[in-house]
Design a protein around this motif. Sequence first.
Motif, PDB file in Angstrom:
ATOM      1  N   SER A   1      10.136  -0.517  -4.489  1.00 42.58           N
ATOM      2  CA  SER A   1       9.603   0.789  -4.062  1.00 42.58           C
ATOM      3  C   SER A   1       8.115   0.767  -3.756  1.00 42.58           C
ATOM      4  CB  SER A   1       9.863   1.835  -5.149  1.00 42.58           C
ATOM      5  OG  SER A   1       8.998   1.641  -6.245  1.00 42.58           O
ATOM      6  N   GLY A   2       7.380  -0.232  -4.265  1.00 41.60           N
ATOM      7  CA  GLY A   2       5.933  -0.266  -4.048  1.00 41.60           C
ATOM      8  C   GLY A   2       5.161   0.587  -5.040  1.00 41.60           C
ATOM      9  N   MET A   3       5.863   1.096  -6.051  1.00 41.50           N
ATOM     10  CA  MET A   3       5.208   1.959  -7.036  1.00 41.50           C
ATOM     11  C   MET A   3       4.905   1.180  -8.313  1.00 41.50           C
ATOM     12  SD  MET A   3       5.705   5.241  -5.738  1.00 41.50           S
ATOM     13  CE  MET A   3       6.452   6.456  -6.764  1.00 41.50           C
TER      14      MET A   3
ATOM     15  N   ASN B   1      -3.128   1.850  -7.596  1.00 42.52           N
ATOM     16  CA  ASN B   1      -1.945   2.319  -6.858  1.00 42.52           C
ATOM     17  C   ASN B   1      -1.963   1.820  -5.411  1.00 42.52           C
ATOM     18  OD1 ASN B   1      -0.547   3.777  -8.909  1.00 42.52           O
ATOM     19  ND2 ASN B   1      -2.191   5.283  -8.810  1.00 42.52           N
ATOM     20  N   VAL B   2      -3.165   1.741  -4.846  1.00 42.06           N
ATOM     21  CA  VAL B   2      -3.306   1.165  -3.505  1.00 42.06           C
ATOM     22  C   VAL B   2      -2.957  -0.325  -3.570  1.00 42.06           C
ATOM     23  CG1 VAL B   2      -4.920   0.629  -1.649  1.00 42.06           C
ATOM     24  CG2 VAL B   2      -5.052   2.841  -2.807  1.00 42.06           C
TER      25      VAL B   2
ATOM     26  N   ALA C   1       0.864  -0.857  -3.823  1.00 44.14           N
ATOM     27  CA  ALA C   1       1.561  -0.675  -2.545  1.00 44.14           C
ATOM     28  C   ALA C   1       1.243  -1.826  -1.589  1.00 44.14           C
ATOM     29  CB  ALA C   1       1.161   0.655  -1.925  1.00 44.14           C
ATOM     30  N   GLY C   2      -0.023  -2.203  -1.511  1.00 47.10           N
ATOM     31  CA  GLY C   2      -0.439  -3.257  -0.588  1.00 47.10           C
ATOM     32  C   GLY C   2       0.150  -4.606  -0.958  1.00 47.10           C
TER      33      GLY C   2
ATOM     34  N   THR D   1       2.786  -5.166  -2.647  1.00 45.57           N
ATOM     35  CA  THR D   1       4.238  -5.139  -2.451  1.00 45.57           C
ATOM     36  C   THR D   1       4.561  -5.733  -1.078  1.00 45.57           C
ATOM     37  OG1 THR D   1       4.693  -3.306  -3.921  1.00 45.57           O
ATOM     38  CG2 THR D   1       6.188  -3.577  -2.074  1.00 45.57           C
ATOM     39  N   ASP D   2       3.745  -5.361  -0.076  1.00 43.15           N
ATOM     40  CA  ASP D   2       3.960  -5.911   1.269  1.00 43.15           C
ATOM     41  C   ASP D   2       3.747  -7.425   1.289  1.00 43.15           C
ATOM     42  OD1 ASP D   2       4.623  -3.444   2.261  1.00 43.15           O
ATOM     43  OD2 ASP D   2       2.619  -2.989   3.015  1.00 43.15           O
TER      44      ASP D   2
ATOM     45  N   ARG E   1       6.870  -8.982  -0.408  1.00 45.34           N
ATOM     46  CA  ARG E   1       8.034  -8.861   0.478  1.00 45.34           C
ATOM     47  C   ARG E   1       7.939  -9.835   1.647  1.00 45.34           C
ATOM     48  NH1 ARG E   1       9.427  -2.523   1.493  1.00 45.34           N
ATOM     49  NH2 ARG E   1       9.973  -1.950  -0.631  1.00 45.34           N
TER      50      ARG E   1
ATOM     51  N   TYR F   1      15.141   7.925   2.968  1.00 47.47           N
ATOM     52  CA  TYR F   1      14.366   8.959   2.277  1.00 47.47           C
ATOM     53  C   TYR F   1      13.986  10.107   3.214  1.00 47.47           C
ATOM     54  CZ  TYR F   1      13.316   5.397  -1.325  1.00 47.47           C
ATOM     55  OH  TYR F   1      13.390   4.458  -2.308  1.00 47.47           O
TER      56      TYR F   1
ATOM     57  N   ARG G   1      14.457   0.852   2.870  1.00 45.50           N
ATOM     58  CA  ARG G   1      13.634  -0.283   2.415  1.00 45.50           C
ATOM     59  C   ARG G   1      12.134   0.030   2.400  1.00 45.50           C
ATOM     60  NH1 ARG G   1      13.435  -5.040   0.891  1.00 45.50           N
ATOM     61  NH2 ARG G   1      12.201  -5.765   2.640  1.00 45.50           N
ATOM     62  N   ILE G   2      11.766   1.262   2.737  1.00 46.57           N
ATOM     63  CA  ILE G   2      10.331   1.559   2.849  1.00 46.57           C
ATOM     64  C   ILE G   2       9.613   1.384   1.506  1.00 46.57           C
ATOM     65  CG2 ILE G   2      10.422   4.051   2.368  1.00 46.57           C
ATOM     66  CD1 ILE G   2       8.355   4.175   4.854  1.00 46.57           C
ATOM     67  N   ASN G   3       8.350   1.010   1.603  1.00 49.03           N
ATOM     68  CA  ASN G   3       7.468   0.881   0.445  1.00 49.03           C
ATOM     69  C   ASN G   3       6.997   2.306   0.095  1.00 49.03           C
ATOM     70  OD1 ASN G   3       5.174   0.517  -1.133  1.00 49.03           O
ATOM     71  ND2 ASN G   3       4.559  -1.343  -0.070  1.00 49.03           N
ATOM     72  N   VAL G   4       7.622   2.899  -0.930  1.00 48.75           N
ATOM     73  CA  VAL G   4       7.346   4.307  -1.258  1.00 48.75           C
ATOM     74  C   VAL G   4       5.893   4.517  -1.685  1.00 48.75           C
ATOM     75  CG1 VAL G   4       8.063   6.294  -2.639  1.00 48.75           C
ATOM     76  CG2 VAL G   4       9.745   4.609  -1.953  1.00 48.75           C
ATOM     77  N   GLY G   5       5.340   3.513  -2.374  1.00 49.99           N
ATOM     78  CA  GLY G   5       3.936   3.604  -2.768  1.00 49.99           C
ATOM     79  C   GLY G   5       3.051   3.785  -1.551  1.00 49.99           C
ATOM     80  N   ARG G   6       3.314   2.963  -0.530  1.00 42.15           N
ATOM     81  CA  ARG G   6       2.520   3.042   0.704  1.00 42.15           C
ATOM     82  C   ARG G   6       2.808   4.350   1.465  1.00 42.15           C
ATOM     83  NH1 ARG G   6      -0.398  -0.407   4.036  1.00 42.15           N
ATOM     84  NH2 ARG G   6      -0.219  -1.940   2.409  1.00 42.15           N
TER      85      ARG G   6
ATOM     86  N   LEU H   1       0.725   6.978  -0.066  1.00 44.64           N
ATOM     87  CA  LEU H   1      -0.706   6.809   0.244  1.00 44.64           C
ATOM     88  C   LEU H   1      -1.013   7.271   1.661  1.00 44.64           C
ATOM     89  CD1 LEU H   1      -1.343   3.270  -1.274  1.00 44.64           C
ATOM     90  CD2 LEU H   1      -2.162   5.438  -2.174  1.00 44.64           C
TER      91      LEU H   1
END
Lengths: 123, 144
Positions: A27-29, A43-44, A47-48, A50-51, A54, B94, B113-118, B121
């Motif tokens: 989820s990137g969280m 938190n940034v 998310a970053g 995570t990319d 992946r 979503y 598949r999206i990065n929910v955190g991003r 933001l």
Amino acid sequence: MANTETALKEAAQIEGAIGAALVDYTSGMALGTIGGGKELDLNVAAAGNTDVVRAKVRTMEMLGLNDEIEDILITLGGQYHLLRLLKARGSAGLFLYVALDKNRANLAMARHQLKKIEADLEI
Amino acid sequence: MRRALRLRAERRQMMTAEAEVLVELRRLRARLPQLTGALTASADGLVLAQDAVDGEAESVAALTAAALGVGQRLADTTGQGGFRELLVRGEHGYVATYAAGGSAVLTLLAEPRINVGRLHLEARRSSARIGELVDGALERRDPN
């Protein structure tokens, strides 16, 4: 056995640690963060990075490498960023992220400690 | 009747921001390739601008307004303050809605598949910008 909070506290005690986060890369969280503050928004970073994770997982799939990522090291001018992918049952899809001050950190020691934190962690 | 006229006048004023809002929606989709659609609607459910939600934009906007009403009441009743965002996860993706200023919302559709955190933001930043655009358009005096 340590829970998320204890594991993050231990990560924050690594010599030179600026901040740490336990991140769900499906989820990137972030499941939890410690430190960071104004100079590093965790938190940034969650998310970053995570990319980043992946992209590497996908690249390995495309290369047909039948292997797994143990950790990823990113070296900046003044910092080290370490991403350690968790392997234990129940913690798949998670990684531990630690940002370290390059001048104060010992990379080998930091990786060793992160490995130990992973081994003790139960989610 | 007077209310209907006022709403229509308000919407006309909001629509003056359409081009700029659409630019912001496209920018957002460029930054998040896993978005499958983006739209901005007024809080009462009328489409202000949309990108790739063709065909269903009107109904998505209307449903967003209904969900917004429930979300606002839920946040209010439980003492959580004003509405900020709403995230729905379906089996195939979503739907996320973010408050954009005082009278509009930003609704996004995304792949599973999206990065929910991003997503959060980028969408929070965009909704603030869209809020400024729409609120700015409402403040401008109608020349007629």
